[in-house]
Design a protein around this motif. Structure first.
Motif, PDB file in Angstrom:
ATOM      1  N   LYS A 179       0.809  -0.995  -0.086  1.00 41.88           N
ATOM      2  CA  LYS A 179       0.309   0.316   0.137  1.00 41.88           C
ATOM      3  C   LYS A 179       0.855   1.677  -0.142  1.00 41.88           C
ATOM      4  N   GLU A 219      -1.293  -4.161   0.468  1.00 40.85           N
ATOM      5  CA  GLU A 219      -2.425  -3.510  -0.310  1.00 40.85           C
ATOM      6  C   GLU A 219      -3.314  -4.837  -1.350  1.00 40.85           C
ATOM      7  N   LYS A 220      -2.288  -5.643  -1.881  1.00 42.26           N
ATOM      8  CA  LYS A 220      -2.846  -6.675  -2.589  1.00 42.26           C
ATOM      9  C   LYS A 220      -1.876  -7.978  -2.486  1.00 42.26           C
ATOM     10  N   ILE A 256      -2.834   3.032  -8.662  1.00 44.26           N
ATOM     11  CA  ILE A 256      -3.938   3.797  -6.328  1.00 44.26           C
ATOM     12  C   ILE A 256      -3.946   4.760  -6.452  1.00 44.26           C
ATOM     13  N   THR A 309      -8.694   2.133  -5.671  1.00 44.33           N
ATOM     14  CA  THR A 309      -8.187   1.233  -6.749  1.00 44.33           C
ATOM     15  C   THR A 309      -8.952   1.319  -7.596  1.00 44.33           C
ATOM     16  N   ASN A 364      -6.627  -9.790   0.484  1.00 41.87           N
ATOM     17  CA  ASN A 364      -6.212  -9.584   1.161  1.00 41.87           C
ATOM     18  C   ASN A 364      -5.686  -9.609   2.318  1.00 41.87           C
TER      19      ASN A 364
END
Length: 339
Positions: A222, A230-231, A315, A324, A339
């Motif tokens: 992130k 973030e992912k 992002i 996003t 996540n």
């Protein structure tokens, strides 16, 4: 070319997660330093790999060659010798020609958002080998230096680079780190490796699966500078690169100046897009596109990503945090994301 502090290349917000098996597995782990950053390699031992110290020595030799070809921080590198010479031609390595040609292709593919001749502007703003300026450049100074950023002033003929302006200065750092990842992956494949993860300064390539039949998993950070995730994605046999403006910057009169320079304006980017991640077959290409799409901003970047079927994640900063966006080609990867 756009990302540089006092190191040649820097980590641009991509972390990786490596989860081991419950029992010992034949994964060889190697790490070291290169290109002003670090590398980490995980490779499943197929019984054909050299002893770890020998393999690491081979990897270091490959990466040292890339530095000696493409680092603007080394005065005797091939690219530095080309930059320092007057109008004329210079015979260089096949690898340098490969990276240069990809830079020229990406310039056309991104409407000039990725420009490997932008080195003078990077230096002017204090993000290259030169130190930070004591005074922010004026518009006139920027316009003058932009004259040195003409990609049309370089031609490639076989293994010879032709320089058509004394002021031409090339900087390949936006794609050379990704190329280094690809070179290491190629070396591992020559030894018969079919499952590995290669990471240099945040740019990653994976192939195959781990001994416990799980994929190599990559965490995309992130863009808050806190290391939050973030992912998480499973790439398969692909590469991923992230470019962001939240780590390498300085402030002047209360305004944050990003190290990402827009070649078209000659100034640091100034929009809400703060991070771009690109998945591609080539780490070098993913590296370049991530920078270019960050320069373009979300709207134009998404347009180009969809037109060229690029898997890209954008992002944006917002008043409430982050928003996003995904290109169409990125959406299939969302099925593997948690996540």
């Amino acid at each position: 070319m756009y990302s540089s502090t006092k190191h040649w290349l820097t980590l641009l917000g991509l972390a990786f997660i490596l989860t081991g098996c419950a029992k010992p597995d034949p994964i060889l782990s190697l790490s070291g330093s290169t290109m002003g950053t670090t590398y980490h390699i995980k490779v499943v031992d197929n019984g054909q790999l050299p002893e770890s110290l020998l393999l690491q020595n081979q990897i270091d030799i490959e990466l040292e060659a890339v530095n000696n070809q493409m680092s603007t921080y080394r005065p005797k590198s091939e690219i530095s010798r080309f930059n320092q010479m007057p109008i004329g031609s210079l015979k260089v390595s096949k690898d340098l020609v490969t990276v240069l040609n990809e830079g020229l292709r990406l310039y056309e593919a991104t409407d000039g958002a990725l420009d490997i001749s932008i080195g003078p502007l990077i230096n002017l703003w204090g993000f290259g080998p030169d130190k930070r300026p004591t005074i922010i450049p004026t518009d006139d100074e920027i316009a003058l230096v932009k004259q040195r950023s003409g990609i049309h002033n370089v031609q490639v003929e076989g293994l010879r680079l032709i320089k058509q302006s004394n002021d031409l200065y090339l900087d390949l750092s936006s794609i050379a780190k990704g190329f280094g990842v690809d070179k290491v992956a190629e070396l591992l494949r020559k030894h018969g490796a079919t499952s590995f993860l290669v990471e240099i300064g945040g740019e990653v390539r994976t192939q195959g699966i781990k001994p416990d039949d799980t994929p190599w998993r990559i965490a995309i950070e992130k863009p808050n500078g806190q290391g939050d995730i973030e992912k998480i994605i499973a790439l398969g046999d692909h590469a991923v690169a992230t470019s962001g403006d939240y780590r390498n910057y300085y402030e002047d009169a209360g305004k944050r100046l990003s190290h990402i320079i827009d070649p078209r304006t000659g100034k640091p980017i100034d929009h809400r897009l703060t991070s771009v991640t690109v998945i591609h077959d080539s780490t070098m290409t993913a590296d370049g596109y991530a920078t270019a799409l960050l320069v373009l901003g979300t709207e134009q970047g998404l347009k180009i990503a969809n037109e060229q079927k690029l898997a890209a994640m954008f992002i944006d900063k917002s008043d409430d945090g982050f928003v996003t966006h995904y290109s169409e080609a990125f959406k299939p990867y969302l099925t593997t994301i948690t996540n």
